[in-house]
Design an enzyme around this catalytic site. Sequence first.
Site, short mmCIF file in Angstrom:
data_model
loop_
_atom_site.label_atom_id
_atom_site.label_comp_id
_atom_site.label_asym_id
_atom_site.label_seq_id
_atom_site.Cartn_x
_atom_site.Cartn_y
_atom_site.Cartn_z
N ASN A 93 0.86 -1.19 0.00
CA ASN A 93 0.00 0.00 0.00
C ASN A 93 0.89 1.24 0.00
O ASN A 93 1.49 1.58 1.01
CB ASN A 93 -0.89 -0.04 1.26
CG ASN A 93 -1.71 1.22 1.43
OD1 ASN A 93 -1.82 2.03 0.51
ND2 ASN A 93 -2.30 1.39 2.61
N TRP A 94 0.97 1.86 -1.15
CA TRP A 94 1.87 3.02 -1.30
C TRP A 94 1.28 4.27 -0.64
O TRP A 94 1.96 5.29 -0.56
CB TRP A 94 2.15 3.31 -2.77
CG TRP A 94 2.95 2.24 -3.47
CD1 TRP A 94 3.43 1.06 -2.93
CD2 TRP A 94 3.40 2.24 -4.84
NE1 TRP A 94 4.12 0.35 -3.88
CE2 TRP A 94 4.12 1.05 -5.06
CE3 TRP A 94 3.23 3.13 -5.91
CZ2 TRP A 94 4.68 0.73 -6.30
CZ3 TRP A 94 3.80 2.82 -7.15
CH2 TRP A 94 4.52 1.63 -7.33
N LYS A 95 0.04 4.24 -0.25
CA LYS A 95 -0.65 5.40 0.32
C LYS A 95 -0.46 6.62 -0.61
O LYS A 95 -0.33 6.44 -1.81
CB LYS A 95 -0.15 5.68 1.74
CG LYS A 95 -0.23 4.43 2.63
CD LYS A 95 -0.11 4.74 4.07
CE LYS A 95 -0.02 3.43 4.84
NZ LYS A 95 -0.19 3.62 6.27
N HIS A 144 -9.62 0.76 5.01
CA HIS A 144 -8.34 1.00 5.68
C HIS A 144 -8.60 1.93 6.87
O HIS A 144 -9.45 2.83 6.80
CB HIS A 144 -7.35 1.64 4.70
CG HIS A 144 -5.96 1.69 5.25
ND1 HIS A 144 -5.57 2.63 6.16
CD2 HIS A 144 -4.89 0.88 5.05
CE1 HIS A 144 -4.30 2.41 6.50
NE2 HIS A 144 -3.87 1.35 5.83
N GLU A 155 -7.15 4.41 7.93
CA GLU A 155 -7.03 5.84 7.63
C GLU A 155 -8.32 6.35 6.98
O GLU A 155 -8.73 7.49 7.22
CB GLU A 155 -5.80 6.09 6.73
CG GLU A 155 -4.52 5.93 7.54
CD GLU A 155 -3.30 5.48 6.76
OE1 GLU A 155 -3.29 5.55 5.53
OE2 GLU A 155 -2.33 5.04 7.42
N GLU A 206 -5.37 -5.38 10.58
CA GLU A 206 -4.38 -4.33 10.77
C GLU A 206 -4.66 -3.61 12.10
O GLU A 206 -5.47 -2.67 12.14
CB GLU A 206 -4.46 -3.31 9.63
CG GLU A 206 -4.16 -3.88 8.26
CD GLU A 206 -3.59 -2.81 7.34
OE1 GLU A 206 -2.48 -3.02 6.84
OE2 GLU A 206 -4.25 -1.78 7.14
N GLY A 226 2.32 1.98 10.86
CA GLY A 226 3.25 3.10 10.73
C GLY A 226 3.97 3.44 12.03
O GLY A 226 4.60 4.49 12.13
N SER A 239 3.31 -2.46 10.35
CA SER A 239 4.77 -2.50 10.50
C SER A 239 5.38 -3.84 10.11
O SER A 239 6.35 -4.29 10.72
CB SER A 239 5.18 -2.10 11.93
OG SER A 239 4.78 -0.77 12.19
N GLY A 260 2.79 -1.24 4.36
CA GLY A 260 2.76 0.19 4.05
C GLY A 260 4.17 0.69 3.81
O GLY A 260 4.74 0.53 2.73
N GLY A 261 4.77 1.27 4.85
CA GLY A 261 6.08 1.93 4.74
C GLY A 261 7.14 1.10 4.03
O GLY A 261 7.84 1.61 3.16
C1 PEP Z 1 -0.92 0.05 6.15
O1 PEP Z 1 -1.12 1.25 6.22
O2 PEP Z 1 -1.72 -0.68 5.54
C2 PEP Z 1 0.27 -0.49 6.80
C3 PEP Z 1 0.29 -1.75 7.08
O3 PEP Z 1 1.30 0.39 7.08
P1 PEP Z 1 2.72 0.06 7.73
O4 PEP Z 1 3.23 -1.21 7.13
O5 PEP Z 1 3.55 1.24 7.42
O6 PEP Z 1 2.48 -0.10 9.21
#
Ligand code: PEP
Length: 251
Positions: free
Chosen positions: A10-12, A96, A98, A168, A174, A214, A235-236
């Site tokens: 997920n590049w956001k 998600h 967010e 999640e 994050g 994470s 994500g990151g």
């Molecule tokens: C996400 O936002 O879906 C996610 C899993 O982010 P991260 O891996 O950065 O925690």
Amino acid sequence: MARKTIIAGNWKMNLLPLQGEELALGLKEGLVNKPNLEVVIIPQTALIPLAQDWVMDCGMQLGAQNCSNNLSGAYTGENSPELLRAFGCTYCLVGHSERREIFNESNEFIGQKAQTLISMNITPIVCVGESLEERESNKHIDKILGQIQAVFDQVDQEGWSKMVFAYEPIWAIGTGKTASKEQANEIHQIIRQHIIKIAGESAGKSASILYGGSAKPGNAKELLNQSDIDGLLVGGASLKVEDFSKIIEAF
Ligand code: PEP
């Protein structure tokens, strides 16, 4: 039916066209010996028409981060699942945290999006998860099962076996703080049992349930080795070729 293993990035709201292209093309080499793994990149919507070329001929799949609950009409600023399909998307995130938290999306709205996606033959990746406060007050399981139930309430029975779920925990997104493999696997088992209860044995056993929060090269293997973790939503660490390639390598 065997469950699919999926690793999705997920590049956001990150990356410009050239950066996205460099990242996507940089991942291709790592896919060569992974025929049983589905790797999905999930760029911002405006990159999707370009990303169609980046995933071509390498088995990588394309996903979107969000969509409308309608196929067309007077919904200014929204993205139609029909258009996403026309540009080659086979997956779309819904719910998600967010979107739920910043944009106040309700369980019902998220369920409607899942149904609209299924009608376009796009697999919804339904994200669920609890806040730290909910976990600490032992309300996390009710929260997660409520989120799942609400989606099944909106999706027609034919769609019940066509969804992917992502657990999640919000406190792990994050933050660098990952749920332990035991914590994650326990929730995945509870989710699976709940799907079996409401949608039947076959839908529950065949549902891919991803972990997100994470996930990184250092913990990908131990998470993927758990009985009920069928992949990762990243994500990151999906924004760097080296990190995401190592996560793919962990499968
Ligand atoms: C996400 O936002 O879906 C996610 C899993 O982010 P991260 O891996 O950065 O925690």
